[in-house]
Enzyme design. Structure first.
Site, PDB file in Angstrom:
ATOM      1  N   ILE A 118      34.785  20.858  37.787  1.00 49.80           N
ATOM      2  CA  ILE A 118      33.498  21.329  37.265  1.00 49.80           C
ATOM      3  C   ILE A 118      33.416  21.182  35.740  1.00 49.80           C
ATOM      4  CG2 ILE A 118      34.009  23.800  36.927  1.00 49.80           C
ATOM      5  CD1 ILE A 118      31.332  23.836  38.973  1.00 49.80           C
TER       6      ILE A 118
ATOM      7  N   HIS B   7      47.321  22.129  42.263  1.00 51.17           N
ATOM      8  CA  HIS B   7      46.288  21.079  42.320  1.00 51.17           C
ATOM      9  C   HIS B   7      46.737  19.864  41.541  1.00 51.17           C
ATOM     10  CE1 HIS B   7      45.403  23.815  38.972  1.00 51.17           C
ATOM     11  NE2 HIS B   7      45.005  22.747  38.300  1.00 51.17           N
TER      12      HIS B   7
HETATM   13  P1  AMP Z   1      44.486  23.436  35.290  1.00 48.98           P
HETATM   14  O1  AMP Z   1      44.004  23.814  33.903  1.00 48.98           O
HETATM   15  O2  AMP Z   1      45.429  22.299  35.335  1.00 48.98           O
HETATM   16  O3  AMP Z   1      44.956  24.668  36.032  1.00 48.98           O
HETATM   17  O4  AMP Z   1      43.195  22.895  36.024  1.00 48.98           O
HETATM   18  C1  AMP Z   1      42.264  23.720  36.662  1.00 48.98           C
HETATM   19  C2  AMP Z   1      41.001  22.950  36.720  1.00 48.98           C
HETATM   20  O5  AMP Z   1      40.139  23.585  37.640  1.00 48.98           O
HETATM   21  C3  AMP Z   1      40.246  22.873  35.380  1.00 48.98           C
HETATM   22  O6  AMP Z   1      40.140  21.522  34.971  1.00 48.98           O
HETATM   23  C4  AMP Z   1      38.888  23.492  35.712  1.00 48.98           C
HETATM   24  O7  AMP Z   1      37.834  22.817  35.080  1.00 48.98           O
HETATM   25  C5  AMP Z   1      38.820  23.380  37.219  1.00 48.98           C
HETATM   26  N1  AMP Z   1      37.993  24.373  37.877  1.00 48.98           N
HETATM   27  C6  AMP Z   1      37.999  25.711  37.700  1.00 48.98           C
HETATM   28  N2  AMP Z   1      37.098  26.290  38.530  1.00 48.98           N
HETATM   29  C7  AMP Z   1      36.526  25.292  39.233  1.00 48.98           C
HETATM   30  C8  AMP Z   1      35.518  25.238  40.244  1.00 48.98           C
HETATM   31  N3  AMP Z   1      34.916  26.350  40.698  1.00 48.98           N
HETATM   32  N4  AMP Z   1      35.160  24.034  40.740  1.00 48.98           N
HETATM   33  C9  AMP Z   1      35.751  22.908  40.286  1.00 48.98           C
HETATM   34  N5  AMP Z   1      36.703  22.887  39.353  1.00 48.98           N
HETATM   35  C10 AMP Z   1      37.088  24.064  38.818  1.00 48.98           C
END
Ligand code: AMP
Ligand code: ZN
Length: 138
Positions: A34, A102
């Site tokens: 997002i 992820h």
């Molecule tokens: P990290 O910082 O490696 O833990 O990555 C987490 C990722 O999840 C970040 O790039 C966020 O932008 C993404 N993120 C958080 N909430 C959502 C959501 N509801 N939908 C899609 N991506 C998300």
């Protein structure tokens, strides 16, 4: 299915919060980030909750990597990126912000000079919806 009721990605798996879905199978889900670092930035998660790589089950990791390949192939086909990086953060010191394992797939744009800690900037929702339609995962 291991679920954490306070985890945002478990809520996406459960369908209680929406996502721009790219692909789903029995063990994994892929959707657009997002806050995209670049257009087409995608995430692949196991449906089972585990906070990080070390805590993840081997079969979930294998399934995530197979889905990552499928989604990356679809991104290559749809977007013809300059290249793409896989990135996976473990722990706040590595800038992990969501504690559900992820894999990031980050398409590269020539000259983007992307740094590892790229900062979270909300994406345009209409552009994300359009992007999710363009990336057809088979
Ligand atoms: P990290 O910082 O490696 O833990 O990555 C987490 C990722 O999840 C970040 O790039 C966020 O932008 C993404 N993120 C958080 N909430 C959502 C959501 N509801 N939908 C899609 N991506 C998300
Ligand atoms: Zn979770």
């Amino acid at each position: 299915m291991a679920q954490d009721p306070n985890c945002i990605f478990c809520k996406i798996v459960a369908g209680t919060i929406p996502c721009f879905k790219l692909y789903e199978d029995a063990k994994t889900l892929a959707f657009l980030d997002i806050n995209p670092a670049n257009p087409g930035h995608a995430l692949v998660i196991p449906k089972n909750h585990a906070p990080n790589l070390v805590a993840s089950a081997d079969d979930d990791l294998a399934a995530v990597l197979a889905t990552t390949r499928r989604v990356a192939a679809a991104i290559e086909h749809a977007l013809k990126p300059y290249g793409f990086n896989l990135l996976q953060a473990n722990g706040p010191g590595a800038a992990q912000s969501v504690m559900h394992f992820h894999m990031h797939i980050i398409p590269r744009v020539q000259g983007d000079d992307l740094k590892m800690n790229w900062g979270l900037k909300p994406g345009d929702k209409a552009a994300l919806a359009e992007m999710a339609k363009r990336i057809k995962v088979v």
